[in-house]
Design an enzyme around this catalytic site. Sequence first.
Site, PDB file in Angstrom:
ATOM      1  N   ASP A  50       0.847  -1.191   0.000  1.00  0.00           N
ATOM      2  CA  ASP A  50       0.000   0.000   0.000  1.00  0.00           C
ATOM      3  C   ASP A  50       0.883   1.243   0.000  1.00  0.00           C
ATOM      4  O   ASP A  50       1.897   1.307   0.691  1.00  0.00           O
ATOM      5  CB  ASP A  50      -0.920  -0.004   1.232  1.00  0.00           C
ATOM      6  CG  ASP A  50      -2.072   0.982   1.093  1.00  0.00           C
ATOM      7  OD1 ASP A  50      -3.226   0.527   0.998  1.00  0.00           O
ATOM      8  OD2 ASP A  50      -1.817   2.207   1.080  1.00  0.00           O
ATOM      9  N   ILE A  51       0.472   2.248  -0.754  1.00  0.00           N
ATOM     10  CA  ILE A  51       1.285   3.475  -0.873  1.00  0.00           C
ATOM     11  C   ILE A  51       1.272   4.282   0.422  1.00  0.00           C
ATOM     12  O   ILE A  51       2.201   5.058   0.673  1.00  0.00           O
ATOM     13  CB  ILE A  51       0.780   4.305  -2.083  1.00  0.00           C
ATOM     14  CG1 ILE A  51       1.880   5.198  -2.633  1.00  0.00           C
ATOM     15  CG2 ILE A  51      -0.469   5.104  -1.741  1.00  0.00           C
ATOM     16  CD1 ILE A  51       1.567   5.763  -4.006  1.00  0.00           C
ATOM     17  N   HIS A  67      -6.877  -5.787   2.179  1.00  0.00           N
ATOM     18  CA  HIS A  67      -5.717  -5.257   2.883  1.00  0.00           C
ATOM     19  C   HIS A  67      -5.206  -6.358   3.809  1.00  0.00           C
ATOM     20  O   HIS A  67      -5.981  -6.904   4.611  1.00  0.00           O
ATOM     21  CB  HIS A  67      -6.094  -4.059   3.759  1.00  0.00           C
ATOM     22  CG  HIS A  67      -6.678  -2.893   3.010  1.00  0.00           C
ATOM     23  ND1 HIS A  67      -6.013  -1.703   2.854  1.00  0.00           N
ATOM     24  CD2 HIS A  67      -7.876  -2.725   2.385  1.00  0.00           C
ATOM     25  CE1 HIS A  67      -6.767  -0.849   2.170  1.00  0.00           C
ATOM     26  NE2 HIS A  67      -7.912  -1.446   1.885  1.00  0.00           N
ATOM     27  N   HIS A  88     -10.172  -5.494  -3.477  1.00  0.00           N
ATOM     28  CA  HIS A  88      -8.862  -5.716  -2.874  1.00  0.00           C
ATOM     29  C   HIS A  88      -9.037  -6.067  -1.404  1.00  0.00           C
ATOM     30  O   HIS A  88      -9.990  -5.623  -0.759  1.00  0.00           O
ATOM     31  CB  HIS A  88      -7.964  -4.483  -3.012  1.00  0.00           C
ATOM     32  CG  HIS A  88      -8.595  -3.216  -2.544  1.00  0.00           C
ATOM     33  ND1 HIS A  88      -9.515  -2.528  -3.291  1.00  0.00           N
ATOM     34  CD2 HIS A  88      -8.453  -2.518  -1.388  1.00  0.00           C
ATOM     35  CE1 HIS A  88      -9.903  -1.448  -2.631  1.00  0.00           C
ATOM     36  NE2 HIS A  88      -9.286  -1.424  -1.466  1.00  0.00           N
TER      37      HIS A  88
HETATM   38  P1  5GP Z   1      -9.860   1.217   0.140  1.00  0.00           P
HETATM   39  O1  5GP Z   1     -10.284   2.363   0.998  1.00  0.00           O
HETATM   40  O2  5GP Z   1     -10.422   1.309  -1.271  1.00  0.00           O
HETATM   41  O3  5GP Z   1     -10.115  -0.101   0.775  1.00  0.00           O
HETATM   42  O4  5GP Z   1      -8.299   1.303   0.061  1.00  0.00           O
HETATM   43  C1  5GP Z   1      -7.566   1.740  -1.046  1.00  0.00           C
HETATM   44  C2  5GP Z   1      -6.104   1.676  -0.677  1.00  0.00           C
HETATM   45  O5  5GP Z   1      -5.337   1.885  -1.855  1.00  0.00           O
HETATM   46  C3  5GP Z   1      -5.650   2.743   0.332  1.00  0.00           C
HETATM   47  O6  5GP Z   1      -5.118   2.104   1.491  1.00  0.00           O
HETATM   48  C4  5GP Z   1      -4.603   3.553  -0.423  1.00  0.00           C
HETATM   49  O7  5GP Z   1      -3.514   3.949   0.388  1.00  0.00           O
HETATM   50  C5  5GP Z   1      -4.172   2.609  -1.535  1.00  0.00           C
HETATM   51  N1  5GP Z   1      -3.730   3.253  -2.746  1.00  0.00           N
HETATM   52  C6  5GP Z   1      -4.362   4.270  -3.396  1.00  0.00           C
HETATM   53  N2  5GP Z   1      -3.670   4.611  -4.502  1.00  0.00           N
HETATM   54  C7  5GP Z   1      -2.584   3.802  -4.554  1.00  0.00           C
HETATM   55  C8  5GP Z   1      -1.504   3.674  -5.471  1.00  0.00           C
HETATM   56  O8  5GP Z   1      -1.384   4.385  -6.468  1.00  0.00           O
HETATM   57  N3  5GP Z   1      -0.569   2.716  -5.203  1.00  0.00           N
HETATM   58  C9  5GP Z   1      -0.664   1.902  -4.109  1.00  0.00           C
HETATM   59  N4  5GP Z   1       0.307   0.996  -3.940  1.00  0.00           N
HETATM   60  N5  5GP Z   1      -1.677   1.990  -3.229  1.00  0.00           N
HETATM   61  C10 5GP Z   1      -2.625   2.930  -3.446  1.00  0.00           C
END
Ligand code: 5GP
Length: 123
Positions: free
Chosen positions: A33-34, A106, A104
């Site tokens: 994760d970034i 985590h 996805h």
């Molecule tokens: P969600 O809230 O959709 O479950 O989580 C999305 C996740 O994607 C977040 O934890 C965010 O930090 C990660 N993320 C967003 N953009 C990028 C990216 O460009 N690269 C990576 N590696 N992670 C990302």
Amino acid sequence: MAYDDSNIFARILRGEIPCRKVFEDEHVLAFDDIRPLAPTHVLVIPKGHYTSAQDFAEAASEAEIVAFVRAIGRIARERGIDASGHRLLANHGADGRQEVPHFHVHLVGGRDLGRMLPRAAEE
Ligand code: 5GP
């Protein structure tokens, strides 16, 4: 919800945006994760175009589901967080505050992660 081919994970899958790859096979890609929330914070995604956990549960093939679950277990073991403990988390939709509309999970660990969710008053 229709799949949006311009989402950030679709772009990572197409190689348009770099990622720190952790694991890849025919059905699965995993990368750091970034904005990591713990020493290990890996995003595990299917290569197929599934918008959410619900979409994946209903529409993915058995081969994709097996590959996905096995990949998570393998990464947890390789990162050394199988014994110490870790958390799997999939945000779905508005209440889940899902940001990226490509399914996805985590995989988070490497420290005590605290209670699962804040109580409503703490948000
Ligand atoms: P969600 O809230 O959709 O479950 O989580 C999305 C996740 O994607 C977040 O934890 C965010 O930090 C990660 N993320 C967003 N953009 C990028 C990216 O460009 N690269 C990576 N590696 N992670 C990302």
